[in-house]
Design an enzyme around this catalytic site. Structure first.
Site, PDB file in Angstrom:
ATOM      1  N   CYS A   1       0.824  -1.207   0.000  1.00 31.51           N
ATOM      2  CA  CYS A   1       0.000   0.000   0.000  1.00 31.51           C
ATOM      3  C   CYS A   1       0.865   1.267   0.000  1.00 31.51           C
ATOM      4  CB  CYS A   1      -0.962  -0.015   1.186  1.00 31.51           C
ATOM      5  SG  CYS A   1      -0.218  -0.539   2.746  1.00 31.51           S
TER       6      CYS A   1
HETATM    7  N1  LIG Z   1      -4.129  -4.555   5.278  1.00 34.03           N
HETATM    8  C1  LIG Z   1      -3.650  -3.869   4.267  1.00 34.03           C
HETATM    9  O1  LIG Z   1      -3.947  -2.675   4.083  1.00 34.03           O
HETATM   10  C2  LIG Z   1      -2.703  -4.511   3.277  1.00 34.03           C
HETATM   11  C3  LIG Z   1      -2.330  -3.776   2.148  1.00 34.03           C
HETATM   12  C4  LIG Z   1      -1.458  -4.356   1.218  1.00 34.03           C
HETATM   13  C5  LIG Z   1      -0.985  -5.644   1.439  1.00 34.03           C
HETATM   14  N2  LIG Z   1      -1.346  -6.328   2.561  1.00 34.03           N
HETATM   15  C6  LIG Z   1      -0.809  -7.672   2.728  1.00 34.03           C
HETATM   16  O2  LIG Z   1      -1.865  -8.604   2.502  1.00 34.03           O
HETATM   17  C7  LIG Z   1      -1.677  -9.757   3.322  1.00 34.03           C
HETATM   18  C8  LIG Z   1      -2.941  -9.959   4.157  1.00 34.03           C
HETATM   19  O3  LIG Z   1      -3.125  -8.799   4.957  1.00 34.03           O
HETATM   20  P1  LIG Z   1      -4.448  -8.580   5.833  1.00 34.03           P
HETATM   21  O4  LIG Z   1      -4.361  -7.176   6.322  1.00 34.03           O
HETATM   22  O5  LIG Z   1      -5.653  -9.046   5.097  1.00 34.03           O
HETATM   23  O6  LIG Z   1      -4.141  -9.592   7.056  1.00 34.03           O
HETATM   24  P2  LIG Z   1      -5.152 -10.178   8.139  1.00 34.03           P
HETATM   25  O7  LIG Z   1      -6.361  -9.311   8.251  1.00 34.03           O
HETATM   26  O8  LIG Z   1      -4.338 -10.399   9.379  1.00 34.03           O
HETATM   27  O9  LIG Z   1      -5.604 -11.599   7.532  1.00 34.03           O
HETATM   28  C9  LIG Z   1      -4.680 -12.658   7.366  1.00 34.03           C
HETATM   29  C10 LIG Z   1      -5.361 -13.857   6.729  1.00 34.03           C
HETATM   30  O10 LIG Z   1      -4.376 -14.886   6.577  1.00 34.03           O
HETATM   31  C11 LIG Z   1      -4.742 -16.023   7.358  1.00 34.03           C
HETATM   32  N3  LIG Z   1      -3.527 -16.453   8.082  1.00 34.03           N
HETATM   33  C12 LIG Z   1      -2.954 -15.807   9.104  1.00 34.03           C
HETATM   34  N4  LIG Z   1      -1.799 -16.419   9.454  1.00 34.03           N
HETATM   35  C13 LIG Z   1      -1.657 -17.471   8.638  1.00 34.03           C
HETATM   36  C14 LIG Z   1      -0.683 -18.482   8.516  1.00 34.03           C
HETATM   37  N5  LIG Z   1       0.386 -18.533   9.309  1.00 34.03           N
HETATM   38  N6  LIG Z   1      -0.851 -19.400   7.574  1.00 34.03           N
HETATM   39  C15 LIG Z   1      -1.930 -19.366   6.777  1.00 34.03           C
HETATM   40  N7  LIG Z   1      -2.889 -18.422   6.844  1.00 34.03           N
HETATM   41  C16 LIG Z   1      -2.754 -17.477   7.767  1.00 34.03           C
HETATM   42  C17 LIG Z   1      -5.813 -15.586   8.318  1.00 34.03           C
HETATM   43  O11 LIG Z   1      -6.672 -16.689   8.563  1.00 34.03           O
HETATM   44  P3  LIG Z   1      -7.432 -16.847   9.972  1.00 34.03           P
HETATM   45  O12 LIG Z   1      -8.337 -15.652  10.087  1.00 34.03           O
HETATM   46  O13 LIG Z   1      -8.190 -18.115   9.842  1.00 34.03           O
HETATM   47  O14 LIG Z   1      -6.355 -16.865  11.021  1.00 34.03           O
HETATM   48  C18 LIG Z   1      -6.490 -14.466   7.538  1.00 34.03           C
HETATM   49  O15 LIG Z   1      -7.437 -15.015   6.626  1.00 34.03           O
HETATM   50  C19 LIG Z   1      -0.431  -9.480   4.180  1.00 34.03           C
HETATM   51  O16 LIG Z   1       0.689 -10.084   3.596  1.00 34.03           O
HETATM   52  C20 LIG Z   1      -0.310  -7.964   4.127  1.00 34.03           C
HETATM   53  O17 LIG Z   1       1.010  -7.510   4.319  1.00 34.03           O
HETATM   54  C21 LIG Z   1      -2.207  -5.792   3.466  1.00 34.03           C
END
Ligand SMILES: NC(=O)c1ccc[n+]([C@@H]2O[C@H](COP(=O)([O-])OP(=O)(O)OC[C@H]3O[C@@H](n4cnc5c(N)ncnc54)[C@H](OP(=O)(O)O)[C@@H]3O)[C@@H](O)[C@H]2O)c1
Length: 349
Positions: free
Chosen positions: A152
Site C-alpha cells: 500500500c
Molecule cells: N491490510 C492492508 O492494508 C494490506 C495492504 C497491502 C498488502 N497487505 C498484505 O496482505 C496480506 C494480508 O493482509 P491482511 O491485512 O488481510 O491480514 P489479516 O487481516 O491479518 O488476515 C490474514 C489472513 O491470513 C490467514 N492467516 C494468518 N496467518 C496465517 C498463517 N500462518 N498461515 C496461513 N494463513 C494465515 C488468516 O486466517 P485466519 O483468520 O483463519 O487466522 C487471515 O485469513 C499481508 O501479507 C499484508 O502484508 C495488506
C-alpha cells in the site's frame, strides 16, 4: 461460456474480505472457494456477517488439490512468510496466482533476505513473478501466471513520482517520502498497538530512518524508470482512520517548474490508466475522495522558495493498496477489461 473460477486464500482477513466484496460484484468471474487458517465455517457469513445473504460459500482449510479442482485463479491474502508455500503449491497446480503478501515483490533474493530475515523459500518461482503495478508493468502482467501485488505505501508513494522521474523533471537523489496509513493496514489480528484507545486520537511514527520493509520496494519501483534504484528516506505514520494512505513526496526539480507542468506530465503518463486521477494544480488530494474505491488521486505543488517539488498521492490501502489492485492485475492476466468490477466511486464521506 463458463466464467473463470476464483478462490480466495486468507478470506477471513481484511484484504481477503475486501477481495470477496469486490469479486462478488465483478461481472467476469465467479468466486467458487474460500480458505483460511483458523476461522473455518460452513458459511462465510459466520465469520464475516456483512456477506449474509450475498455469499453462502464455506471457509475451508487450505488444501491445494481441492482449490485447484474448484478454481482457475487464486488470490493469496496471507501474511508474508506464510504465503510462499501456498503460492508455490497453487502455481504448481496450474493456477494463476495473485499474491498480496510481500513474498514475491522484491526481485533480489539478497534484498529479500536482508529485509525479511530469512532466505527466500522459492527463488525459482520468484524469478517468474511479475510486480503488479498495472500503471508501470501493464504488458508484463497480461501474460503473468504469478503476480506480486504491490504494498500500500509503495503504491501511494511511487505513482506520483514515476512520471516526474521518467520525464527527468526531478532528481532521483534526496527524495523524502512521508506517508500516513489507516489502521486497517495492520491487518485483522488484534494487537495493543492497533487497540482503539491507542489509535483513535493520536498519530504515531514508526519504523523511521530506513527501517520499514516498504523502503526497498519503493526504491525498486522507482528504479524501474531510472538507470538505477535511488535511495529514499521513507517515514511511515499510523493515523487515526480505518482506511487510507496519504503519501507526500519531496524532490528537487531539475529546472524551473510550475505545478501545472507536473500535472501535465502525470496526465500524459497515466493516459489510459483507469485507476489514476491527476488533480488540477492547486487541488490537494484527500483520503476521503478515494475511500472504498480502486482509485489513486495524485496532486502536485512547487515550493519555489525552497526549490522543492511536492508530489502527493492518496489511495484506500485495502483497495488500490491491496485487493482492488489485485483484481486489476487479475483482469489483465485473464485478458479482461482492466477496470472490470472496479469502477465504483469513493464512499464519501
Ligand atoms: N491490510 C492492508 O492494508 C494490506 C495492504 C497491502 C498488502 N497487505 C498484505 O496482505 C496480506 C494480508 O493482509 P491482511 O491485512 O488481510 O491480514 P489479516 O487481516 O491479518 O488476515 C490474514 C489472513 O491470513 C490467514 N492467516 C494468518 N496467518 C496465517 C498463517 N500462518 N498461515 C496461513 N494463513 C494465515 C488468516 O486466517 P485466519 O483468520 O483463519 O487466522 C487471515 O485469513 C499481508 O501479507 C499484508 O502484508 C495488506
Amino acid at each position: 461460456m463458463a466464467l473463470p473460477r476464483v478462490a480466495i486464500v486468507g478470506a477471513t482477513g481484511y484484504t481477503g474480505a475486501e477481495l470477496l466484496r469486490i469479486l462478488l460484484q465483478h461481472p467476469g468471474v465467479e468466486v467458487t472457494a474460500l480458505a483460511a487458517r483458523e476461522k473455518l465455517a460452513p458459511r462465510v457469513s459466520a465469520v464475516l456477517p456483512s456477506f449474509t445473504g450475498l455469499c453462502d460459500l464455506p471457509i475451508e482449510a487450505f488444501d491445494a488439490d481441492a482449490l485447484a479442482a474448484k478454481a482457475d485463479v487464486a488470490f493469496c491474502a496471507l501474511p508474508h512468510g506464510a504465503s510462499v508455500a501456498c503460492v508455490s503449491a497453487l502455481h504448481a497446480r496450474g493456477m494463476k496466482v495473485l499474491d498480496l503478501s510481500a513474498d514475491f515483490r522484491l526481485r533480489s533474493v539478497d534484498l529479500y533476505q536482508q529485509w525479511y530475515g530469512a532466505a527466500h523459500a522459492a527463488p525459482e518461482l520468484l524469478a517468474q513473478a511479475v510486480y503488479g503495478l498495472p500503471e508501470l508493468h501493464r504488458e508484463k502482467i497480461r501474460g503473468a501466471t504469478l503476480v506480486a501485488v504491490p504494498g500500500c505505501y509503495p503504491t501511494a508513494s511511487t505513482l506520483p513520482l514515476l512520471p516526474l522521474l521518467a520525464a527527468g523533471l526531478v532528481r532521483p537523489e534526496g527524495i523524502i517520502i512521508h506517508a500516513l496509513s489507516g489502521v486497517s493496514g495492520g491487518g485483522r489480528t488484534p494487537a495493543a498497538a492497533y487497540h482503539f484507545p491507542e489509535t483513535s486520537e493520536g498519530a504515531r511514527l514508526y519504523k523511521v530512518a530506513g527501517t520499514h520493509r516498504h523502503t526497498p520496494e519503493i526504491e525498486q519501483v522507482l528504479g524501474d524508470v531510472l538507470p538505477a534504484a535511488p535511495t529514499v528516506t521513507f517515514t511511515p505514520t499510523l493515523a487515526p482512520m480505518t482506511r487510507g494512505i496519504l503519501s507526500t513526496q519531496y524532490a528537487t526539480p531539475t529546472r524551473e517548474l510550475r505545478a501545472v507542468d507536473l500535472v501535465e506530465a502525470a496526465r500524459a503518463y497515466y493516459a489510459g490508466s483507469p485507476s489514476v486521477a491527476v488533480l488540477d494544480a492547486g487541488v490537494l488530494p484527500d483520503t476521503l475522495w478515494v475511500r472504498g474505491s480502486n482509485r489513486a488521486m495524485l496532486g502536485y505543488a512547487v515550493d519555489a522558495r525552497a526549490n522543492r517539488v511536492v508530489a502527493m498521492g492518496v489511495i484506500d490501502n485495502l483497495v488500490k493498496g491491496a485487493s482492488g489492485q489485485a483484481v486489476q492485475c487479475m483482469n489483465l492476466a485473464l485478458g479482461l477489461d482492466e477496470g472490470a468490477g472496479l469502477r465504483g466511486s469513493a464512499v464519501f464521506p
